[in-house]
Design an enzyme around this catalytic site. Sequence first.
Site, PDB file in Angstrom:
ATOM      1  N   ILE A  92       5.440  -3.221 -16.265  1.00  0.00           N
ATOM      2  CA  ILE A  92       4.800  -3.920 -15.157  1.00  0.00           C
ATOM      3  C   ILE A  92       5.349  -4.175 -13.862  1.00  0.00           C
ATOM      4  O   ILE A  92       6.337  -4.817 -14.022  1.00  0.00           O
ATOM      5  CB  ILE A  92       4.205  -5.473 -15.971  1.00  0.00           C
ATOM      6  CG1 ILE A  92       3.511  -4.871 -17.201  1.00  0.00           C
ATOM      7  CG2 ILE A  92       3.188  -6.045 -14.749  1.00  0.00           C
ATOM      8  CD1 ILE A  92       3.305  -6.370 -18.004  1.00  0.00           C
ATOM      9  N   CYS A  93       4.688  -4.085 -12.966  1.00  0.00           N
ATOM     10  CA  CYS A  93       5.303  -4.488 -11.530  1.00  0.00           C
ATOM     11  C   CYS A  93       4.669  -5.566 -11.104  1.00  0.00           C
ATOM     12  O   CYS A  93       3.362  -5.396 -10.647  1.00  0.00           O
ATOM     13  CB  CYS A  93       5.256  -3.309 -10.580  1.00  0.00           C
ATOM     14  SG  CYS A  93       5.733  -3.845  -8.703  1.00  0.00           S
ATOM     15  N   LEU A  94       5.079  -6.774 -11.319  1.00  0.00           N
ATOM     16  CA  LEU A  94       4.158  -7.958 -11.027  1.00  0.00           C
ATOM     17  C   LEU A  94       5.382  -8.899 -10.277  1.00  0.00           C
ATOM     18  O   LEU A  94       6.190  -9.349 -11.173  1.00  0.00           O
ATOM     19  CB  LEU A  94       3.586  -8.492 -12.121  1.00  0.00           C
ATOM     20  CG  LEU A  94       2.816  -9.915 -11.757  1.00  0.00           C
ATOM     21  CD1 LEU A  94       1.667  -9.603 -10.917  1.00  0.00           C
ATOM     22  CD2 LEU A  94       1.988 -10.303 -13.056  1.00  0.00           C
TER      23      LEU A  94
END
Lengths: 914, 163
Positions: free
Chosen positions: B97-99
Amino acid sequence: MDHSTLVFASVFPVLSLSHTTPTPVATPILGYAAPGSSFGSPYAGRNADEHGQGQHRALKRGQAWSCATRFLSLPKDTAILPRLHRTRDVEDALCYLLVGEGKSEDGREESLVEWYTNECRLHFASHVRPGLEQLWSGEVQLQHSWDILEETQRGLEQVQGVYLEPFNEHILPFLQQTISASTIRPSKPSQIARADPSDAASWKFRRDIHAIFAHCLPAQRFSKTLSYVLYDAGCRLYWIYIRQDGVQPPSTPEGNTEIRKRMTTLLIGLERVGLGGDNAQKAFAHAMNKLVDSYITSHYLKVDWFTKESMVPPLRNWIENGFCPLVELVLACLRCEQSNVLPTEVTSWQEMALNRLGRARVDNLFDFVMNWDKSLGAVLDIKEYLKAAGAKQHLTSSFSQQVSRRLLHPGATTTYILNVYISIIRSFHVLEPKGVLLERVARPIRRYLKEREDTARIIIASLLTDLSDDTGSKFSANSELSYEIACEMAKPFANYGQDMDEELNWSDMNWQPLPTDASPDYKKSKVEDVIWFLLTLWEREDFINELKNIYGDHLLRCQDPEYEKEIRLLELIKVRLGDDKLQACEVMLRDVLDSKRINASIRAANATPASVLQTPDTRNRNPATPEIRQPRTPRPRRPAQPPPQHALPSWSTPGPPEPQLNAQILSSFFWPSLRDDTFLVPSQISTLQKDYESRFERIKGMRKLRWMNALGSGSITLEFDDRKEDFDALTPWQVSVVYAFQPQAGEEHIAKKKGKGGEGIARNVQQLEEMLEMDESLVRQALAFWTGKSVLREISPSTYTVIESLPRKSSQAAADEDAAAAAEELAAVQAAQTSTIKTQADQLNEKKDIYVAFIMGMLTNQGNMPCTRIAMMMRMMVQGGFPFGVEEVKGLLGEMEGEGKVVGLGGDVWAVKK
Amino acid sequence: MALSNGRGNNSNTTVAARLQKELMDLMLHPTPGISAFPSDENMSTWTATIDGPSSTPYESLILKLSLDFPANYPYAPPVVQFKTPIYHPNVDFSGRICLDILKDKWSAVYNIGTVLLSLQSLLGEPNNASPLNGQAAELWDKDPAEYKRLVLARHKTPEELDA
């Protein structure tokens, strides 16, 4: 003779083959015998071959040899020793062979001495050895060992006499005549070289004879027997009665001198026949080793329980003045090179003996600890032993083993473990004042104590116990109180500088470095202070929290209006733990003291009392037991209220007319949370409470009172048609329930027409629950209690009535009695259950929401799970623990299934319902 | 009433205590559509379940995630990954995930609940400026129907995952 024997004999001369027997007298002396023929030494002929003129010498030698050997031959029966007189011939022959030309040259010819030795050897082998071998053939029985040894010694000595006599009489004199010529090479040149050759010859002969003797006895068996005999002698000399051989000592002690004499005679005799020497010394050493062991076991292992003195000085004394003389005596008998015992040896023997004593003591150390301080003597012994190398390790490991085997198991009560721990602290303080050992051995005990749930409670409860009052009953075997702890608490104590960092106190002139063998977390402690050890089992804050709970409980239960004991105990604890931490306890104490004052002032102001009923006088100290008004762990009813003060009502009604109420006012902020069941109290009481409340608010300004009806206690008088009974120390709910049997408004007519069994008003459980707004469990408990007191009777299931007049009819009376007994039992059990906190079922219900959330989370995220795994995960995951098993989880899952949250997949596997 | 011995000063016990507390919070105050539970005894690995938010392409989908807590949690973020295959601009095909709050914007005040809530809202509001899945970022605006089809094509239910 077969071929191989001959071949062997040609290389290694075999005695029986090469030994010449004396020529018979009748045999004519032949002029020239063929070379190598008989009548002479078997070696003689070969020699003669090389030298032509040797022929003559050989002949002459042969003649002389024959004559001499005939003369020297030993008779078959050694008992009759013929006195031989040398004739002229014999003398010449001997002279010729021994010192004249006929003596063997360079050992190539057999010398007469060698021949004689051989003759003895053969004689011994054929006549004496069979008897000896028979004597020694079997195992030697212990009681015969003395006899066998003595017999052997006598026999050998006699034979030795027989052998030596001709040698001394007929051979030695010739050898002595010629001092210069020495034909015999002594085997030990250093010893004998400068001595007279005849002495050398004599010495060699004796040595050979002794070798023969020694050889014929089984060495192992002989030395064991000798060793036993010496051990036996030692045991008898020192009156040792616990022997390794299990022989019982004779009932009448023998004279020491006799034994000593018998032993020395035997030893000297053995030494004379060559059975002394190294082997005997080894056997002796062995015997002495055992002797010391036996002596320690038999004399010094006894603990002196009365004088409490160490056994070490007498032991040292015995080694020096008892044991050493015996050793010296034996060594002298065995003619050792050095028969004196050196002082260093004495010391090392003393150490050795001490070590053994110490080891034997350490094996029983646990018992000594248990019997502290009567076992002081034994502990002092061990203290001496500790100086030895490796002793501390041995003690630590041995004692730890004993402790884990005998103490740290589920069968031992916590009180017992605590008491033993205290004994350990005390005895190890004597053992090693620095406390390093104590720290080591106590570690497992401390760890174990921490795991026990009731440890803290017992310690604190014991601390709070006063020794002076009714001691006997409180400290019975199964008691939860430790007498030892209470004793310690009562001791005067030194002022504590514990918190001061002693390492930084530069002006401490008594400073000492830490012991070298201390572990890193070793703390210099006032080792003897038992309380300190117990209080440091936990972190101080945890301990004080626990203390607070128990102290609070104690205060509420206390009957003494002055609280003297409580005040004193708090002071004592403050000194030990530091007063800053005990603020809560002080507030608690002040609360109860203030309550008294407030009660007094309110009562004074309250000139007009109230009610009429025969009801209760409930003294509200909030004890743990009674739970009417002020339970032990109540939750605040209105937590938001800022000045929360709980009032614990207690009613006391001196007479029927007017109930009295005494309250305990507690500052809820400082008190541990107390039990708080809610229910309605009798109306008079609630009136009183309101009254009290208003007065209190007048006195105390803004403060509000919140009544905790489950704590407290009451006294009531019940008036029946036919009797009047007083009850004390009732729990508030019991009072409320029985009060509920009072006729209510509009019920008086029922009360008037009595049932035929003298019954009053009947009520069932449900009615009571509604009337009192009380939990069913409490109602039932109270009903059971009153049934047990023959106040109520269960007329139909769950319906009770008052027994207004006790029945006359015996059958009814018996039934009532039975019911009463059964109910009383039930009530007791129930009281035991409820007086602790809540039942498990209560807990489960209370926390059901959380548990359901856990199960849902588990099943949602981890997928379907069997019930057992759910239970296991619950135990691991729920904060504060999940004290339930698979069964409870199943019940929960069943409920959740009913609510449509989960679904059982069969096989005990559950899943979230979609 | 055993007393705790109060020696829990190493990091593992601190982390465990913190996670224990978070678990208790989650259980006491459950948030609909979000759920998390430890996978094993030592509590360092959790499994979480979030429901796809309504009126998004993920509506009525159930998505599983794994959370891996470092030893210095909460001072470092947990490693969060989708276990359920998901078609989303900010999630790559292995579930990473890119968060930002799981990377440089992490703060110790976040907890499991807030992380999961952020992820839930990320489903409805992807950050198309820095996509891991460029196609998804493109389709999100251009062709919602095709986007939804791809989401459903890629999705697997927990039962399918287990199988």
